[in-house]
Design a protein around this motif. Structure first.
Motif, mmCIF file in Angstrom:
data_model
loop_
_atom_site.group_PDB
_atom_site.id
_atom_site.type_symbol
_atom_site.label_atom_id
_atom_site.label_comp_id
_atom_site.label_asym_id
_atom_site.label_seq_id
_atom_site.Cartn_x
_atom_site.Cartn_y
_atom_site.Cartn_z
ATOM 1 N N SER A 1 0.769 -1.103 -0.032
ATOM 2 C CA SER A 1 0.014 -0.005 -0.045
ATOM 3 C C SER A 1 0.976 1.155 -0.037
ATOM 4 O O SER A 1 2.054 1.281 0.382
ATOM 5 N N ARG B 1 0.419 5.829 -0.174
ATOM 6 C CA ARG B 1 -0.911 6.937 -0.099
ATOM 7 C C ARG B 1 0.019 8.105 -0.658
ATOM 8 O O ARG B 1 0.902 8.489 -0.347
ATOM 9 N N TYR C 1 -13.813 6.305 -10.172
ATOM 10 C CA TYR C 1 -12.576 5.374 -10.220
ATOM 11 C C TYR C 1 -12.582 4.873 -11.781
ATOM 12 O O TYR C 1 -13.779 4.417 -12.159
ATOM 13 N N VAL D 1 -8.885 0.374 -11.201
ATOM 14 C CA VAL D 1 -8.453 0.659 -9.639
ATOM 15 C C VAL D 1 -9.546 0.588 -8.609
ATOM 16 O O VAL D 1 -9.325 0.522 -7.404
ATOM 17 N N PHE E 1 -8.192 1.352 -4.679
ATOM 18 C CA PHE E 1 -7.727 2.905 -4.592
ATOM 19 C C PHE E 1 -9.011 3.506 -3.896
ATOM 20 O O PHE E 1 -10.061 3.169 -4.039
ATOM 21 N N LEU F 1 -4.735 9.981 -2.360
ATOM 22 C CA LEU F 1 -5.247 8.785 -3.031
ATOM 23 C C LEU F 1 -4.629 7.594 -2.059
ATOM 24 O O LEU F 1 -3.294 7.295 -2.350
ATOM 25 N N GLN F 2 -5.358 6.735 -1.529
ATOM 26 C CA GLN F 2 -5.126 5.739 -0.776
ATOM 27 C C GLN F 2 -4.800 4.510 -1.876
ATOM 28 O O GLN F 2 -6.083 4.181 -2.458
ATOM 29 N N MET F 3 -3.803 3.676 -2.043
ATOM 30 C CA MET F 3 -3.809 2.609 -2.992
ATOM 31 C C MET F 3 -3.378 1.372 -2.191
ATOM 32 O O MET F 3 -2.314 1.294 -1.528
ATOM 33 N N ASP G 1 0.349 -0.982 -11.843
ATOM 34 C CA ASP G 1 0.158 0.567 -11.200
ATOM 35 C C ASP G 1 1.523 1.336 -11.325
ATOM 36 O O ASP G 1 1.174 2.556 -10.937
#
Length: 125
Positions: free
Chosen positions: A16, A18, A60, A64, A68, A81-83, A90
């Motif tokens: 993860s 961000r 979105y 994603v 996301f 943007l939290q991924m 990506d």
């Protein structure tokens, strides 16, 4: 408005990250939409996510969705943007941008006015 994207880095698949988009000079709330786009080497810039002024509506890309999350903190004049569950595909430079476009136009980079400088996200196996 000046946009400063940050938070990119190197992460393994499944990890993860961000990324943040901090604005100065003007409030992000002055714009209908703040969006995230990304551009991988040799590819065109593509839409990732967008959030409307109120923060109540988010959008979105299919690639994603479910991984996301876009959010905003109006007090900090910042969009995030939290991924999660990152994949090799990506990997890209991630850009934030502002727009006053209506709903149908949020997916096109041509409708965005101001852009940040981008932050590189690299996903490794």
């Amino acid at each position: 408005v000046q946009l400063q994207a940050s938070g990119g880095g190197l992460v393994q698949t499944g990890g993860s990250l961000r990324v943040s988009c901090a604005a100065s000079g003007r409030s992000l709330s002055d714009y209908n939409v703040v969006g995230w786009f990304r551009q991988a080497p040799g590819k065109e810039r593509e839409f990732v996510a967008a959030i409307r002024r109120s923060g109540g509506h988010t959008y979105y890309s299919d690639s994603v969705k479910g991984r996301f999350t876009i959010s905003r903190d109006n007090a900090k004049n910042t969009v995030y943007l939290q991924m999660n569950n990152l994949k090799l595909e990506d990997t890209a430079v991630y850009y934030c941008a502002t727009s006053n476009v209506v709903l149908s136009g949020i997916y096109s980079s041509a409708n965005y006015i101001y852009w940040g400088q981008g932050t590189l996200v690299t996903v490794s196996s």
